[in-house]
Design a protein around this motif. Structure first.
Motif, PDB file in Angstrom:
ATOM      1  N   PRO A  88       0.821  -1.217   0.000  1.00 28.90           N
ATOM      2  CA  PRO A  88       0.000   0.000   0.000  1.00 28.90           C
ATOM      3  C   PRO A  88       0.849   1.259   0.000  1.00 28.90           C
ATOM      4  CG  PRO A  88       0.022  -0.989   2.185  1.00 28.90           C
ATOM      5  CD  PRO A  88       0.684  -1.974   1.262  1.00 28.90           C
ATOM      6  N   GLU A  89       0.409   2.229  -0.761  1.00 32.17           N
ATOM      7  CA  GLU A  89       1.011   3.560  -0.724  1.00 32.17           C
ATOM      8  C   GLU A  89       0.340   4.420   0.331  1.00 32.17           C
ATOM      9  OE1 GLU A  89       1.578   5.079  -4.907  1.00 32.17           O
ATOM     10  OE2 GLU A  89       0.718   3.093  -5.330  1.00 32.17           O
ATOM     11  N   LEU A  90      -0.815   3.961   0.794  1.00 37.12           N
ATOM     12  CA  LEU A  90      -1.549   4.683   1.832  1.00 37.12           C
ATOM     13  C   LEU A  90      -2.356   3.677   2.636  1.00 37.12           C
ATOM     14  CD1 LEU A  90      -2.513   7.417   3.077  1.00 37.12           C
ATOM     15  CD2 LEU A  90      -4.360   7.400   1.379  1.00 37.12           C
ATOM     16  N   VAL A  91      -2.266   3.769   3.969  1.00 38.95           N
ATOM     17  CA  VAL A  91      -3.073   2.950   4.873  1.00 38.95           C
ATOM     18  C   VAL A  91      -4.054   3.872   5.586  1.00 38.95           C
ATOM     19  CG1 VAL A  91      -3.073   1.412   6.881  1.00 38.95           C
ATOM     20  CG2 VAL A  91      -1.221   1.264   5.193  1.00 38.95           C
ATOM     21  N   ILE A  92      -5.314   3.496   5.597  1.00 42.75           N
ATOM     22  CA  ILE A  92      -6.373   4.308   6.205  1.00 42.75           C
ATOM     23  C   ILE A  92      -7.051   3.465   7.281  1.00 42.75           C
ATOM     24  CG2 ILE A  92      -8.534   5.549   5.801  1.00 42.75           C
ATOM     25  CD1 ILE A  92      -7.678   5.808   2.842  1.00 42.75           C
ATOM     26  N   GLY A  93      -7.232   4.038   8.472  1.00 42.07           N
ATOM     27  CA  GLY A  93      -7.891   3.268   9.521  1.00 42.07           C
ATOM     28  C   GLY A  93      -7.858   3.975  10.854  1.00 42.07           C
ATOM     29  N   ASP A  94      -7.708   3.198  11.909  1.00 41.42           N
ATOM     30  CA  ASP A  94      -7.691   3.728  13.266  1.00 41.42           C
ATOM     31  C   ASP A  94      -6.841   2.819  14.148  1.00 41.42           C
ATOM     32  OD1 ASP A  94      -9.600   1.509  14.139  1.00 41.42           O
ATOM     33  OD2 ASP A  94     -10.919   2.627  12.801  1.00 41.42           O
ATOM     34  N   ALA A 126       0.164   6.690   6.622  1.00 39.90           N
ATOM     35  CA  ALA A 126      -1.069   6.260   7.275  1.00 39.90           C
ATOM     36  C   ALA A 126      -1.836   7.463   7.786  1.00 39.90           C
ATOM     37  CB  ALA A 126      -0.750   5.320   8.442  1.00 39.90           C
ATOM     38  N   MET A 127      -3.153   7.354   7.760  1.00 46.39           N
ATOM     39  CA  MET A 127      -4.010   8.414   8.304  1.00 46.39           C
ATOM     40  C   MET A 127      -5.317   7.806   8.769  1.00 46.39           C
ATOM     41  SD  MET A 127      -5.329  10.474   4.923  1.00 46.39           S
ATOM     42  CE  MET A 127      -6.515   9.774   3.770  1.00 46.39           C
ATOM     43  N   GLY A 128      -5.999   8.510   9.668  1.00 52.98           N
ATOM     44  CA  GLY A 128      -7.249   7.958  10.157  1.00 52.98           C
ATOM     45  C   GLY A 128      -7.901   8.797  11.227  1.00 52.98           C
ATOM     46  N   LEU A 129      -8.721   8.139  12.032  1.00 50.67           N
ATOM     47  CA  LEU A 129      -9.548   8.776  13.040  1.00 50.67           C
ATOM     48  C   LEU A 129      -9.078   8.373  14.425  1.00 50.67           C
ATOM     49  CD1 LEU A 129     -13.025   7.790  11.471  1.00 50.67           C
ATOM     50  CD2 LEU A 129     -11.518   9.686  10.803  1.00 50.67           C
ATOM     51  N   ALA A 130      -9.249   9.256  15.415  1.00 47.86           N
ATOM     52  CA  ALA A 130      -8.866   8.907  16.780  1.00 47.86           C
ATOM     53  C   ALA A 130      -9.627   9.751  17.787  1.00 47.86           C
ATOM     54  CB  ALA A 130      -7.366   9.086  16.987  1.00 47.86           C
ATOM     55  N   ASP A 131      -9.859   9.153  18.947  1.00 45.77           N
ATOM     56  CA  ASP A 131     -10.563   9.794  20.052  1.00 45.77           C
ATOM     57  C   ASP A 131      -9.547  10.437  20.998  1.00 45.77           C
ATOM     58  OD1 ASP A 131     -12.601  10.516  21.843  1.00 45.77           O
ATOM     59  OD2 ASP A 131     -13.627   8.593  21.620  1.00 45.77           O
ATOM     60  N   THR A 132     -10.055  11.159  21.981  1.00 47.01           N
ATOM     61  CA  THR A 132      -9.172  11.895  22.887  1.00 47.01           C
ATOM     62  C   THR A 132      -8.443  10.989  23.874  1.00 47.01           C
ATOM     63  OG1 THR A 132     -11.015  12.310  24.413  1.00 47.01           O
ATOM     64  CG2 THR A 132     -10.566  13.977  22.727  1.00 47.01           C
ATOM     65  N   ASP A 133      -8.901   9.763  24.051  1.00 42.63           N
ATOM     66  CA  ASP A 133      -8.194   8.847  24.945  1.00 42.63           C
ATOM     67  C   ASP A 133      -7.242   7.922  24.183  1.00 42.63           C
ATOM     68  OD1 ASP A 133     -10.150   7.345  23.706  1.00 42.63           O
ATOM     69  OD2 ASP A 133     -10.774   6.276  25.514  1.00 42.63           O
ATOM     70  N   ASP A 134      -6.962   8.251  22.923  1.00 45.72           N
ATOM     71  CA  ASP A 134      -6.011   7.499  22.096  1.00 45.72           C
ATOM     72  C   ASP A 134      -4.892   8.447  21.654  1.00 45.72           C
ATOM     73  OD1 ASP A 134      -7.290   4.995  22.125  1.00 45.72           O
ATOM     74  OD2 ASP A 134      -8.708   5.657  20.605  1.00 45.72           O
ATOM     75  N   PRO A 135      -3.912   8.696  22.522  1.00 50.76           N
ATOM     76  CA  PRO A 135      -2.879   9.675  22.171  1.00 50.76           C
ATOM     77  C   PRO A 135      -1.906   9.196  21.104  1.00 50.76           C
ATOM     78  CG  PRO A 135      -2.347   8.626  24.268  1.00 50.76           C
ATOM     79  CD  PRO A 135      -3.732   8.167  23.891  1.00 50.76           C
TER      80      PRO A 135
END
Length: 271
Positions: A201-207, A221-230
């Motif tokens: 992969p040239e880009l990984v998307i997830g969490d 890599a890029m994705g989503l994260a909550d405030t308790d996942d530093p």
């Protein structure tokens, strides 16, 4: 097309930003564990520098909009919707670049019950744009340590999105899988792709571990994260993660659909 103002209103109404369900106590506990380099909170990241709790509070205040006062130890976290919108715009920009170049992409989630639909929409649009949506190591087993002990799961793909499920838990490609922060599934997928001679992969998307595990191995890599996942935000600050969108990752799955529409519209990938 969903306007920025409409999406801002949705973020606040759905509890994706503004006052969120994640508590300050939960976040501070995660920051303490991260500062002590607990692998359950590092989720695949090996930070370049030492991060103390005060450093993490300052970082999360900057990236998410939570309180910057370390003496604030109770109540609910607050995510600044403007930071969420800015990150979604950066996310869309990188998605557009991947589509223009026909990049190979890998998508995966440790939150399948909540976020599968969001990522599946992206996978479908990227595939239609000519990107290769990769599915390496499908059906392979991965052992993950949980609070209940060592568990064996199978890596599966649903609508182009990787997740893990318990063996025998429904037919492959159907239903959703288990919640995990582990980086082991993405490591398994990347190793399988390499063993097969690519493509990688040239880009990984997830969490969670999908972002941190891939970024630590040198994959964008890029994705989503909550405030308790530093960890993803630390990865972003240190340069191993490209984009992290701050939001509550535990609301109803349908609440993420407008975010997917917004991102795809901004990336000119809507159909």
């Amino acid at each position: 097309m969903l306007s920025t103002a409409a999406l801002r209103a949705h973020l606040l109404a759905a509890g994706l930003a503004g006052v969120v369900a994640t508590t300050r106590e939960e976040s501070l506990r995660s920051y303490r564990l991260f500062a002590s380099r607990d692998p359950r909170v590092l989720i695949g990241l090996d930070p370049e520098r030492a991060w103390g709790v005060r450093d993490l509070v300052a970082l999360m205040a900057d990236r998410c909009g939570v309180s910057a006062d370390p003496r604030n130890v109770s109540g609910h976290d607050v995510i600044d919707p403007e930071r969420t919108l800015a990150a979604l715009d950066a996310f869309a920009e990188r998605l557009a670049e991947a589509a223009r170049s026909g990049a190979a992409v890998l998508l995966g989630t440790g939150h399948p019950h909540r976020l599968l639909g969001f990522y599946a929409g992206l996978a479908d649009a990227l595939s239609a744009a000519g990107c290769g949506v990769l599915t390496p190591a499908q059906g392979r087993s991965v052992d993950i340590t949980t609070r209940f002990g060592l568990r064996t799961y199978n890596l599966d793909y649903v609508q182009g999105v990787a997740l893990v499920r318990e063996p025998g838990a429904g037919r492959p490609g159907g239903a959703t899988g288990v919640h995990t922060h582990s980086p082991l599934p993405v490591r398994l997928a990347l190793a399988a792709a390499a063993e097969a001679g690519g493509p990688l992969p040239e880009l990984v998307i997830g969490d969670h571990g999908w972002v941190c595990g891939a970024g630590q191995l040198g994959f964008e890599a890029m994705g989503l994260a909550d405030t308790d996942d530093p960890a993803p935000f630390v990865g972003e600050a240190e340069g191993s993660v490209s984009v992290v969108v701050p939001l509550d990752d535990g609301v109803r799955s349908g609440y993420y659909r407008p975010l997917a529409r917004y991102v795809l519209n901004r990336a000119c990938l809507s159909r």
